[in-house]
Design an enzyme around this catalytic site. Structure first.
Site, mmCIF file in Angstrom:
data_model
loop_
_atom_site.group_PDB
_atom_site.id
_atom_site.type_symbol
_atom_site.label_atom_id
_atom_site.label_comp_id
_atom_site.label_asym_id
_atom_site.label_seq_id
_atom_site.Cartn_x
_atom_site.Cartn_y
_atom_site.Cartn_z
ATOM 1 N N ARG A 116 0.893 -1.178 0.000
ATOM 2 C CA ARG A 116 0.000 0.000 0.000
ATOM 3 C C ARG A 116 0.919 1.212 0.000
ATOM 4 O O ARG A 116 1.662 1.448 0.959
ATOM 5 C CB ARG A 116 -0.894 0.012 1.237
ATOM 6 N N HIS A 143 -6.939 0.718 -6.957
ATOM 7 C CA HIS A 143 -7.134 -0.162 -5.798
ATOM 8 C C HIS A 143 -7.755 -1.463 -6.336
ATOM 9 O O HIS A 143 -8.934 -1.752 -6.114
ATOM 10 C CB HIS A 143 -8.060 0.533 -4.786
ATOM 11 N N GLN A 146 -9.614 -4.037 -4.066
ATOM 12 C CA GLN A 146 -10.922 -3.544 -3.646
ATOM 13 C C GLN A 146 -11.962 -3.807 -4.745
ATOM 14 O O GLN A 146 -13.032 -4.371 -4.492
ATOM 15 C CB GLN A 146 -10.832 -2.031 -3.374
ATOM 16 N N ASP A 238 -17.878 6.810 -2.024
ATOM 17 C CA ASP A 238 -16.602 6.774 -1.290
ATOM 18 C C ASP A 238 -16.399 8.146 -0.649
ATOM 19 O O ASP A 238 -17.093 9.108 -0.997
ATOM 20 C CB ASP A 238 -15.466 6.447 -2.289
ATOM 21 N N CYS A 278 -16.473 1.393 -0.136
ATOM 22 C CA CYS A 278 -15.252 0.612 0.126
ATOM 23 C C CYS A 278 -14.801 0.704 1.584
ATOM 24 O O CYS A 278 -14.021 -0.121 2.032
ATOM 25 C CB CYS A 278 -14.138 1.053 -0.811
ATOM 26 N N ARG A 306 -13.207 -8.890 0.661
ATOM 27 C CA ARG A 306 -11.785 -8.559 0.481
ATOM 28 C C ARG A 306 -10.938 -9.760 0.892
ATOM 29 O O ARG A 306 -9.956 -10.106 0.224
ATOM 30 C CB ARG A 306 -11.391 -7.343 1.335
#
Ligand code: CP
Length: 318
Positions: A116, A143, A146, A238, A278, A306
């Site tokens: 990350r 991402h 995700q 988001d 998310c 996930r």
């Protein structure tokens, strides 16, 4: 798909990086979903599945995380491997050691790196210098883990098809980019609703539009939330202010206020619409409590998935 099929499928994936949704074909994405479904079922039935016994996965974090860190740590453990958490501040990277030298060192100890990072280029450099799989756990551009978990959730719920209208309401950020690329790749019509000035980067728009044309579905961008949300099957939102944008908080809050996902806006969608996020959410900003906790929300199914999709990614790539 059964457990023994995973070994055969793995030949197609082993050793590859996953830095972007563009690294996968539609057929490969569906294979990942099938493996995730199988591993999810085995985990729920308490059947062991030590596909990565004896391996070590480095989990490198330049930014904070709840879901990515915990789901990768737990998933790695469930696959029989060792999750090695590495915080940027605790590594010599934080004192100026190069990414290339860090990659060349890590590949001598571990079997894969999940990162990350602030910049996509960091992942690209890790992948260039480490001869082991590198997986994007969020960068400034994308991402992918995700988006794969999210579409795995829609696949499970029968919402991944040509007649399902997927709407992303909010900033054209890294999550939106991976979702746009994946939705159009999988043949699901995609609409992005944002205030002017918060559209997806042009390169992402071009790629998504190309995929949409190939799959004969729509890819559209609008600044009008009421028009965009009409007849939606899936609404995704988001945060208005992503990590690193704190200085823009007040301006963004003003710009995004008309784009809040609340009951009034939700009522314009189809009656069986599902709501996604998310996480982490800023309750009362991009989404209200009543929508987040309401009957349309599948937000925590997403969060759970996930774990399952990343286990499939690790099981096939490593
Ligand atoms: N959605 C997501 O990646 O969550 P974290 O930032 O908590 O990992």
């Amino acid at each position: 798909m059964n457990y023994s099929d995973i070994k055969k499928i793995k030949k197609q994936f082993q050793g590859r990086d996953l830095l972007s949704i563009s690294d996968l074909t539609k057929e490969e994405v569906v294979l990942l979903f099938e493996v995730a479904e199988l591993l999810k079922g085995m985990q729920k039935e308490g059947k062991p599945h030590p596909l990565l016994e004896g391996k070590t996965i480095a989990l490198l974090f330049e930014k904070p995380s709840t879901r990515t860190r915990v789901s990768f740590e737990v998933g790695t453990y469930q696959l029989g491997a060792y999750p090695l958490f590495l915080s940027y501040q605790d590594l010599q990277l934080g004192r100026g050691e190069t990414i290339a030298d860090t990659a060349r060192t890590l590949e001598r100890y571990v079997d894969a790196i999940m990162g990350r990072v602030f910049k996509q280029e960091t992942l690209e450099e890790l992948a260039q210098y480490a001869n082991i799989p590198v997986i994007n756990g969020l960068s400034d551009r994308e991402h992918p883990c995700q988006a794969l978990g999210d579409f795995f959730t829609l696949w499970e719920k029968g919402k991944m098809h040509k007649e399902s209208k997927f709407v992303f309401l909010g900033d054209g950020n890294n999550v939106c980019a991976s979702l746009a690329l994946l939705s159009t790749k999988l043949g699901v019509p995609f609409t992005h609703i944002s205030p002017p000035g918060y559209e997806l980067p042009l390169k992402i728009q071009e790629s998504a539009r190309r995929e949409a044309e190939e799959n004969a579905i729509s890819f559209s961008i609008t600044h009008n939330p009421e028009e965009g949300i009409k007849d939606a099957d899936v609404i995704y939102t988001d945060v208005w202010v992503s990590m690193g944008q704190e200085e823009e908080r007040e301006k963004r809050k003003r710009d995004f206020l008309p784009y809040q996902l609340n009951s009034s806006l939700l009522s314009l969608a189809k009656s069986n619409v599902v709501v996604m996020h998310c996480l982490p959410a800023r309750r009362g900003e991009e989404i209200t409590d009543e929508v987040m906790d309401g009957p349309h929300s599948i937000i925590f199914d997403q969060a759970e998935n996930r774990l399952h999709i990343q286990k499939a990614i690790l099981a096939l790539l490593v």
